[in-house]
Design an enzyme around this catalytic site. Structure first.
Site, PDB file in Angstrom:
ATOM      1  N   ARG A  82       1.321  -1.437  -0.077  1.00  0.00           N
ATOM      2  CA  ARG A  82      -0.219  -0.329  -0.442  1.00  0.00           C
ATOM      3  C   ARG A  82       1.066   1.733  -0.145  1.00  0.00           C
ATOM      4  O   ARG A  82       1.777   1.720   0.912  1.00  0.00           O
ATOM      5  CB  ARG A  82      -0.376  -0.452   0.984  1.00  0.00           C
ATOM      6  CG  ARG A  82      -1.915   1.139   1.434  1.00  0.00           C
ATOM      7  CD  ARG A  82      -2.916   1.226   2.087  1.00  0.00           C
ATOM      8  NE  ARG A  82      -3.763  -0.172   2.544  1.00  0.00           N
ATOM      9  CZ  ARG A  82      -4.144  -0.676   3.376  1.00  0.00           C
ATOM     10  NH1 ARG A  82      -4.819  -0.491   4.640  1.00  0.00           N
ATOM     11  NH2 ARG A  82      -5.413  -1.696   3.795  1.00  0.00           N
ATOM     12  N   ARG A 151      -2.591   5.761  10.145  1.00  0.00           N
ATOM     13  CA  ARG A 151      -2.846   5.223   8.751  1.00  0.00           C
ATOM     14  C   ARG A 151      -3.080   6.499   7.767  1.00  0.00           C
ATOM     15  O   ARG A 151      -2.232   7.924   8.517  1.00  0.00           O
ATOM     16  CB  ARG A 151      -3.610   4.460   8.593  1.00  0.00           C
ATOM     17  CG  ARG A 151      -3.998   2.917   8.990  1.00  0.00           C
ATOM     18  CD  ARG A 151      -3.129   2.375   8.998  1.00  0.00           C
ATOM     19  NE  ARG A 151      -3.195   1.155   9.233  1.00  0.00           N
ATOM     20  CZ  ARG A 151      -3.725  -0.030   9.375  1.00  0.00           C
ATOM     21  NH1 ARG A 151      -4.811   0.070   8.027  1.00  0.00           N
ATOM     22  NH2 ARG A 151      -4.165  -0.593   9.970  1.00  0.00           N
ATOM     23  N   LYS A 220      -5.034   0.386  14.570  1.00  0.00           N
ATOM     24  CA  LYS A 220      -5.070   1.017  13.474  1.00  0.00           C
ATOM     25  C   LYS A 220      -5.313   2.401  14.250  1.00  0.00           C
ATOM     26  O   LYS A 220      -6.655   2.606  15.549  1.00  0.00           O
ATOM     27  CB  LYS A 220      -5.692   0.499  12.132  1.00  0.00           C
ATOM     28  CG  LYS A 220      -6.988   0.403  12.276  1.00  0.00           C
ATOM     29  CD  LYS A 220      -7.344  -0.313  10.828  1.00  0.00           C
ATOM     30  CE  LYS A 220      -8.803  -0.971  11.136  1.00  0.00           C
ATOM     31  NZ  LYS A 220      -8.805  -1.799   9.616  1.00  0.00           N
ATOM     32  N   LYS A 222      -6.991   6.127  11.812  1.00  0.00           N
ATOM     33  CA  LYS A 222      -7.431   6.363  11.057  1.00  0.00           C
ATOM     34  C   LYS A 222      -8.037   8.740  11.590  1.00  0.00           C
ATOM     35  O   LYS A 222      -8.439   8.867  12.701  1.00  0.00           O
ATOM     36  CB  LYS A 222      -8.098   6.007  10.170  1.00  0.00           C
ATOM     37  CG  LYS A 222      -7.692   4.429  10.131  1.00  0.00           C
ATOM     38  CD  LYS A 222      -9.377   4.195   9.580  1.00  0.00           C
ATOM     39  CE  LYS A 222      -8.407   2.222   9.257  1.00  0.00           C
ATOM     40  NZ  LYS A 222      -9.367   1.395   8.435  1.00  0.00           N
ATOM     41  N   CYS A 490     -13.728  -2.131   4.990  1.00  0.00           N
ATOM     42  CA  CYS A 490     -12.680  -1.240   3.709  1.00  0.00           C
ATOM     43  C   CYS A 490     -13.945  -0.333   4.140  1.00  0.00           C
ATOM     44  O   CYS A 490     -13.050   0.991   3.112  1.00  0.00           O
ATOM     45  CB  CYS A 490     -11.854  -2.272   3.230  1.00  0.00           C
ATOM     46  SG  CYS A 490     -11.208  -3.121   4.715  1.00  0.00           S
TER      47      CYS A 490
END
Lengths: 576, 618
Positions: A82, A151, A220, A222, A490
């Site tokens: 990615r 991220r 994670k 975001k 996602c």
């Protein structure tokens, strides 16, 4: 770092991933050795955990798993890489680099993601280093594209207000840089940087990872910045959502929203999607501090024992939003202002040419499920390559997996228009509004989490839905539809008006009632249904909606008013 | 039964007609008696022929043999040089027969034979095959070189005979056998019986040679002669293996599994075939080969029938015993139609008087002939030279029997009782405007399903065997299908619990699709049955990498293993791979052991003699 602890607040033992991180010596682990192993194209699971921080997951072609097993071959292991670009902005040179490495080392396609990144699939272990080096040489990175860190920072690509975009993009980049891991492991492993044999030689924990520490985050994290009236980045799905507040074409600051997130687990009601709550306002200059302190609160209080419960949304829901605001205020040493008014109208993209207020042109094109490839009748990848060769502006990846050819001068517009015509590159004018508002995750065959098809199936399903739309005169009505192969979210399915989450091959849970501007979660309508039942349900729903909707009433709102599903105000009511 | 003609037999018109009348009228018992009688007579004749060639001394030797009784003359040394096991198999049978006749037999591989004892030998029987461009088998190289060197002793007291194995489709047919024959004569040896050169279908000529040799020895030994004559048996019995099933009597074995080992997208197709040996009592050891009698491709047979204007249902003789089959079946199962040989072309040229063929066979056209033979099959031949018109019966009587294909066994009987596995790469290519198929490999790939049966036999290969000592380190080099026997080795070692270190070098084109038996090596590595493995995938990198490159990268460790007494095994392609690997080994010796090139070469030869360097290359 005193507040950093390894144990979860409830003193349960930490998860094995926490061990792996601690032992990894700032994300090094045994990665170099296992990359050298020529007997297998895989890496051990522990190293794969670390690999994520470097921007890559090991996957395998699941279509071939059984066949290869019979053939005495290991699964077709490969790596997804990615490439992170804050706000999804890449130069034509960077585009050409990705096009080149996609051809040379990956499956020959480029996948635009729902977080304005680029994914390359199917890279073999022995080509990873070369690929990452090319990415690095073009001033992009894969570091922290995955893993328990902040991220890719999203931001609205906003072709209409070029000056606002420039400001917002500046802060997205600053946030991205500020929260990037500082470990030298990435340079050592991929870029042949000088090795530091012992981490102690490289300074204290504060020096090596001043924000994250040696265990990084529990999960994670975001961040996304929206510019009203567009909520394309789905600001309420972010751990930290920032809503740009503008006045007379100038950025005044950001409303701060915290605790959103999409992922859940089928059958576990303790897990749920959640929308972020707005807690106040800060100026642009304060936003880095707000983000850093928010991240450190999650670092110190997030659940490190149960990964399914480790996202920031649970940290906040478990303790309450007031606790969080108090803790943030304590760490900041100052108080957020009250939130400013804002209004979102939609979260989809607006296609075709627009002229921005800086006099430059922007062309938003529709990319079905973000997949850029050449097909027999549609040479999209070649067309974009040809455009990139002469383009002097930039490319912007949208949060809906589409692409904007941005900052085109009037002089270049003609040539780019010619190429658009030559390659039949489409802004989607012939598609249904439903398709133009559709999004699917990658799922099978590469994603290890997928339980059902998504990217490969949604176009088929949309084709079968089209006659139902035609029958009811809904061809031009925008309905936001999203599909994922698993409940990890996602494609942010919980924020769609109509969504499908995979349960098993050919079986999906069907959800209704999301807000048209991404402000409200949807709710389970039918469980574990196949295509026939999906279409039967939609036949009824579309007919009803066409007949009884009110003036301007969106599909998601209608399904709640008509009683198909209950309105969900908070994720904690999602399963209620 | 074969119809004798001037063109297909050594007889003149009158003799042929007499034989054609007589032979079909004989009963089995009469035929048996006649064959024994002829064999004994032939033995006498051969001895008589050898006398003049050997001169007075030869006669004296023979005479003294008779005088001094059976003690001296009854000693016979049988030396074999075998690559795939045919010569050694025949040598063992010969040895057994000699012993039955009361001879004292010394049976030895050339590789184990001490040349300094050569001078004392009176009766020497040599069985040797030829490989590639007229080269001796690995195990014979040292003896071959010794015999052709200045150190070779005079052998005036020697009586000898040579059985040469080969393949007429190769230019240097039976060259090694011819070389031995010539050299032994040069050194003063007397021919005991004329050398016999065998084509791939060696069973009959080999047993005829044995009969001649036995007859000659019996003559020389005096009182032994009667015994030989009376005990002479039909030739087919001689070449039967000890078990019920053999090369001449293959076992109809059921196919249990047949799958492609190459992943999707590969240029290659490699079949993993598991075959049941249940009920056959066939035994094998790792390193042995499986013989499979294949069938020709139906399309090729049909096209040939069409090109010749034949009728596929016409009945033709398939073996000399007079069995008949339909032409189509004969072309499918009994005759070789994919390989051309010079003798076949000669016979056809004589039969038809075809000027084009005669031209091709002209000594000035050697190179053209070689190219033609290597690239064409029977269909090309009849089309290129317009051979339509030859009657089918006459035509097929000129063809060689379809030879069995040998495949290195990829399984261990200990690990897979009653089963044998082979690893076969399908050979397909286009040449001269037509698709060509490897006979057996494409049959296995396209036309054999689990449940079908195949005629098989075991071909023992004593020159490719795991070391006796389980502690001895083992280095295995086997790219492509050459890795097959090493799967057998490791399966065996896993079962026996051998503790010695093992190291496998493997290579092919692409890692993702061509890593044969990948998960099995991975498991053996994990469990320690395989100590190390290095792989080279030539098409994954810009610069092609082969096994020898990996060997050179690890030269220090490899040399250390050699110093610890490791045995090296090489299996696979002979032309390039085996040569490159040999060169790499020499380089490693020079580089790590400070050997001179000559010393390295000698060291490798010595390793071969000591069976520390074994090859199964093809």
């Amino acid at each position: 770092m005193s507040e950093n602890n390894l144990l979860s607040p409830n003193s349960a033992p930490h998860s094995d991933v926490e061990d792996i991180k601690v032992r990894s010596n700032y994300l090094r682990g045994q990665l170099e050795e296992v990359l050298e192993d020529r007997i297998t194209a895989s890496i051990p699971e522990d190293e794969n955990r670390l690999m994520k921080f470097h921007g890559s997951y090991m996957q395998d072609d699941r279509d071939l798993r059984n066949e290869r097993s019979k053939q005495k071959l290991e699964p077709a292991y490969q790596f997804m890489l990615r490439v992170r670009a804050p706000g999804g902005v890449v130069t034509p040179e960077q585009w050409l680099m990705m096009d080149r490495v996609a051809q040379a080392y990956s499956s020959g396609t480029i996948r635009l993601t729902t977080r304005q990144s680029v994914q390359l699939h199917g890279i073999l272990k022995w080509n990873m280093k070369k690929t990452i080096q090319e990415v690095h040489n073009s001033m992009l990175t894969t570091l922290a594209a995955c893993g328990d860190v902040n991220r890719n920072v999203m931001c609205n690509p906003n072709p209409n207000q070029s000056d606002i975009h420039a400001e917002v993009y500046h802060w997205a980049s600053r946030l991205s840089e500020h929260l990037e891991p500082q470990t030298k492991a990435y340079h050592e492993i991929w870029l042949d940087g000088e090795k530091v044999l012992d981490s102690r030689d490289n300074g204290t924990e504060e020096e090596q990872e001043p924000i994250y520490g040696k265990v990084y985050l529990p999960r994670k994290f975001k961040i996304g910045i929206a510019v009203p009236p567009s909520n394309d980045v789905d600001v309420f799905s972010q751990d930290l959502g920032l809503i740009a507040v503008t006045e007379n074409g100038k950025l005044k600051g950001f409303n701060v929203a915290v605790g959103g997130g999409m992922g859940m687990t089928h059958g576990d009601v303790k897990t749920y999607p959640q929308v972020a709550q707005v807690i106040g306002f800060c100026t642009p200059e304060q936003v880095i501090d707000v983000a850093e302190k928010t991240v450190t609160i999650q670092r110190d209080y997030g659940d490190r024992s149960v990964r399914k419960h480790a996202r920031f949304k649970y940290t906040i829901d478990d303790r309450g939003i007031d606790w969080f605001v108090d803790e943030l205020t304590r760490r900041l040493g100052w108080t957020l202002e009250a939130a400013k008014p804002y209004q979102f109208d939609h979260h989809g993209d607006r296609y075709g040419w627009v002229k921005g207020n800086g006099g430059k042109w922007h062309f938003t094109l529709f990319i079905e499920n973000g997949r850029i490839k050449d097909e027999e009748n549609y040479l999209l990848m070649t067309g974009l390559r040809e455009i990139a060769k002469l383009h002097t502006g930039d490319f912007r990846l949208t949060a809906n997996q589409n692409l904007i050819i941005s900052n085109v001068t009037t002089a270049k517009k003609k040539k780019i228009d010619e190429l658009i015509a030559k390659y039949g590159i489409t802004s989607g004018e012939h598609y249904t509004a439903l398709k133009l508002n559709s999004m699917a995750c990658v799922a099978l065959p590469t994603c290890g989490l997928a339980m059902a098809e998504s990217e490969r199936y949604l176009p088929t399903l949309l084709g079968k839905m089209e006659p139902l739309l035609e029958e009811n005169g809904l061809r031009e009505d925008e309905i936001v539809i999203r599909m994922t192969g698993c409940p990890n979210g996602c494609a942010r399915p919980a924020l769609a008006e109509l969504s499908f989450i995979g349960k098993a091959p050919g079986k999906y849970n069907m959800y209704l009632g999301g807000g048209f501007a991404g402000e409200r979660l949807n709710k389970l309508y039918k469980e574990n249904i196949g295509e026939t039942e999906i279409l039967d349900s939609l036949r009824v729903l579309f007919a009803h909606y066409a007949k009884e909707r009110r003036e301007g009433e969106h599909f998601g709102d209608f399904t709640i008013r008509a009683g198909y599903v209950k309105e969900v105000r908070s994720g904690q009511d999602f399963h209620a | 039964m074969l119809e004798f003609q001037v063109t297909n037999s050594p007889f003149n018109q009158e003799q042929a007609e007499l034989l054609n009348r007589l032979l079909p009228s004989l009963t089995d018992t009469q035929r048996l008696w006649l064959s024994g009688y002829l064999a004994a007579v032939q033995g006498t004749a051969a001895a008589a022929i050898s006398a003049p060639a050997g001169g007075a001394q030869g006669l004296a030797t023979a005479g003294s043999t008779v005088d001094s009784g059976p003690v001296v003359s009854k000693e016979v040394t049988v030396l074999f040089g075998s690559q795939t096991g045919n010569s050694s198999g025949l040598a063992k049978k010969l040895g057994k027969r000699l012993e039955e006749q009361g001879f004292q037999v010394t049976l030895s591989s050339m590789g184990d034979f001490k040349p300094n004892t050569l001078k004392k030998i009176e009766n020497l029987l040599v069985l040797v095959s030829t490989h590639g461009e007229g080269e001796p088998p690995d195990s014979a190289i040292a003896f071959y070189e010794f015999l052709h060197s200045k150190r070779a002793p005079q052998l005036d007291n020697l009586r000898y005979s040579v059985l040469a194995l080969g393949d007429t489709s190769y230019e240097f047919f039976c060259q090694t056998g011819k070389d031995f024959d010539k050299r032994l004569a040069e050194l003063g040896g007397k021919e005991l019986a004329p050398r016999v050169d065998c084509d791939v279908d060696f069973a009959e000529p080999a047993s005829e040679w044995m009969n001649q040799v036995l007859g000659a020895l019996a003559q020389g030994a005096g009182n032994g002669a009667g015994a030989v004559g009376s005990s002479a048996t039909p030739s087919s019995v001689v070449c039967e293996a000890e078990s019920e099933y053999s090369r001449s009597n293959p076992f109809q074995a059921e196919v249990l599994e047949n799958l492609n080992l190459n992943g999707r997208g590969s240029d290659r197709e490699t079949r993993h075939v598991e075959i049941s040996l249940e009920g056959s009592n066939l035994q094998y050891e790792p390193g042995d080969s499986l013989g499979i009698y294949p069938e020709n491709h139906p399309r090729l047979a049909d096209e040939l029938i069409e090109a010749m204007g034949w009728d596929g249902n016409e009945s033709v003789s398939v073996y000399k015993q007079g069995e008949t089959r339909s032409l189509r079946e004969a072309l499918l199962r009994y005759f070789e139609i994919t390989v051309l040989t010079k003798p076949l072309l000669k016979q056809l040229a004589e039969l038809t008087g075809n000027s084009g063929l005669k031209d091709l066979l002209d000594p000035s056209k050697t190179e053209e002939l070689r190219t033609y033979l290597s690239e064409r099959d029977l269909l090309d031949l009849v089309q290129d030279y317009s051979l339509k018109g030859i009657p089918a019966g006459q035509f097929v009587s000129l063809l060689r029997k379809i030879p069995p294909r040998l495949y290195s066994i990829a399984s261990s009987l200990k690990a897979s009782p009653d089963e044998v596995h082979v690893t076969v790469r399908a050979v397909r290519y286009e040449s001269n405007g037509r698709n060509r198929y490897g006979v057996c490999s494409v049959q296995l790939a396209d036309r054999i399903q689990p449940g079908d049966s195949l005629p098989v036999f075991i071909q023992h290969n004593p020159n490719f065997k795991l070391p006796d000592n389980p502690e001895t380190p083992v280095i295995m080099i086997g790219p492509g299908t050459g890795v097959a026997p090493f799967r057998a080795f490791l399966s065996e070692r896993e079962e026996t619990g051998a503790q010695g270190k093992t190291w496998l070098f493997y290579g092919d084109q692409h890692f993702s699709t061509d890593f044969l038996y990948q998960v099995e090596w991975q498991r053996w590595l994990k469990e320690g049955v395989l100590t190390r493995m290095d792989v080279a995938f030539s098409r994954d990198t810009e610069q092609k990498v082969y096994v020898q490159h990996r060997m050179l990268e690890k030269s220090r460790e490899l040399y250390e293993w050699l110093q610890e007494g490791a045995v090296i095994y090489v299996c696979g392609d002979e032309k390039k791979m085996a040569h490159d690997v040999h060169a790499a080994l020499a380089t490693i010796l020079e580089q790590e052991g400070r050997f001179s090139p000559e010393e390295a070469s000698e060291y490798l030869t010595r390793m071969q003699q000591q069976k520390r360097y074994q090859r199964d290359v093809y």
